[in-house]
Design a protein around this motif. Structure first.
Motif, PDB file in Angstrom:
ATOM      1  N   ASN A  95      27.674 108.173 115.418  1.00 36.99           N
ATOM      2  CA  ASN A  95      28.009 107.652 114.050  1.00 36.99           C
ATOM      3  C   ASN A  95      29.292 108.148 113.326  1.00 36.99           C
ATOM      4  N   ASN A  96      29.622 109.413 113.986  1.00 40.18           N
ATOM      5  CA  ASN A  96      30.612 109.878 113.275  1.00 40.18           C
ATOM      6  C   ASN A  96      32.035 109.040 113.889  1.00 40.18           C
ATOM      7  N   LYS A  97      32.106 108.843 115.262  1.00 38.42           N
ATOM      8  CA  LYS A  97      33.070 108.203 115.802  1.00 38.42           C
ATOM      9  C   LYS A  97      33.335 106.740 115.228  1.00 38.42           C
ATOM     10  N   ASN A  98      32.101 105.955 115.075  1.00 39.04           N
ATOM     11  CA  ASN A  98      32.377 104.735 114.238  1.00 39.04           C
ATOM     12  C   ASN A  98      32.806 104.996 112.892  1.00 39.04           C
ATOM     13  N   PHE A  99      32.378 105.791 112.101  1.00 39.37           N
ATOM     14  CA  PHE A  99      32.950 105.941 110.882  1.00 39.37           C
ATOM     15  C   PHE A  99      34.310 106.401 110.695  1.00 39.37           C
ATOM     16  N   LEU A 100      34.697 107.135 111.501  1.00 42.97           N
ATOM     17  CA  LEU A 100      36.117 107.774 111.445  1.00 42.97           C
ATOM     18  C   LEU A 100      37.017 106.685 111.891  1.00 42.97           C
ATOM     19  N   ALA A 101      36.498 105.709 112.745  1.00 44.26           N
ATOM     20  CA  ALA A 101      37.402 104.584 113.060  1.00 44.26           C
ATOM     21  C   ALA A 101      37.812 103.752 111.956  1.00 44.26           C
ATOM     22  N   GLN A 102      37.085 103.709 110.888  1.00 43.58           N
ATOM     23  CA  GLN A 102      37.040 102.739 109.672  1.00 43.58           C
ATOM     24  C   GLN A 102      37.919 103.309 108.627  1.00 43.58           C
ATOM     25  N   VAL A 103      38.104 104.620 108.431  1.00 38.96           N
ATOM     26  CA  VAL A 103      38.581 105.330 107.304  1.00 38.96           C
ATOM     27  C   VAL A 103      39.958 106.012 107.689  1.00 38.96           C
ATOM     28  N   ASP A 104      40.374 106.475 106.551  1.00 42.75           N
ATOM     29  CA  ASP A 104      41.761 107.212 106.613  1.00 42.75           C
ATOM     30  C   ASP A 104      41.346 108.642 107.142  1.00 42.75           C
ATOM     31  N   GLU A 105      41.458 109.473 108.187  1.00 44.13           N
ATOM     32  CA  GLU A 105      41.104 110.522 108.456  1.00 44.13           C
ATOM     33  C   GLU A 105      42.367 111.611 108.757  1.00 44.13           C
TER      34      GLU A 105
END
Length: 129
Positions: A115-125
């Motif tokens: 979930n973290n990996k998928n989420f971070l791929a979609q946002v500005d990190e």
């Protein structure tokens, strides 16, 4: 999901500097800050609220237990129903609102968690370590 910014890591000063920089970028917006004590349902409501007057807001989430950190002590206890926090994750994952969201974690996020990996791929990190 270009309106979500995630700042995390173990360098507190760099995290706070980046948070201030982003907040200055959105200084024309009213700020609403939430923590784990705010509860998942209240944060979810804030994401869905749109002003009838067209004035936007900046939503700041500080160490809310939506994403998992690598440090055991960094994972905040979820207050309330786990389903509410899962619903908040879903709401953030599909967020297309106009109000920017800054998520701040004062520890490293665990990128091994799907979930973290998928989420971070979609946002500005922004990761500071």
């Amino acid at each position: 999901m270009s309106n979500i910014y995630v700042i995390h890591g173990d360098e507190s000063q760099l995290i706070e500097d980046k948070k201030k920089s982003l907040m200055n970028q959105f200084s024309h917006l009213r700020e609403e800050t939430f923590t784990v004590e705010s509860g998942a349902m209240r944060i979810n409501e804030a994401l869905r609220e749109d002003s009838i007057f067209g004035d936007g807001k900046l939503i700041v989430l500080s160490d809310v237990p939506v994403l998992k950190t690598t440090e055991r002590r960094g994972n905040k206890e979820r207050l309330g129903n786990d389903t509410d926090w899962d619903n908040l994750y879903t709401a953030l994952s599909s967020y297309i609102g106009d109000n920017p969201v800054i998520m701040v974690y004062h520890s490293n996020l665990d990128k091994r968690v799907k979930n973290n990996k998928n989420f971070l791929a979609q946002v500005d990190e922004f990761h500071f370590h």
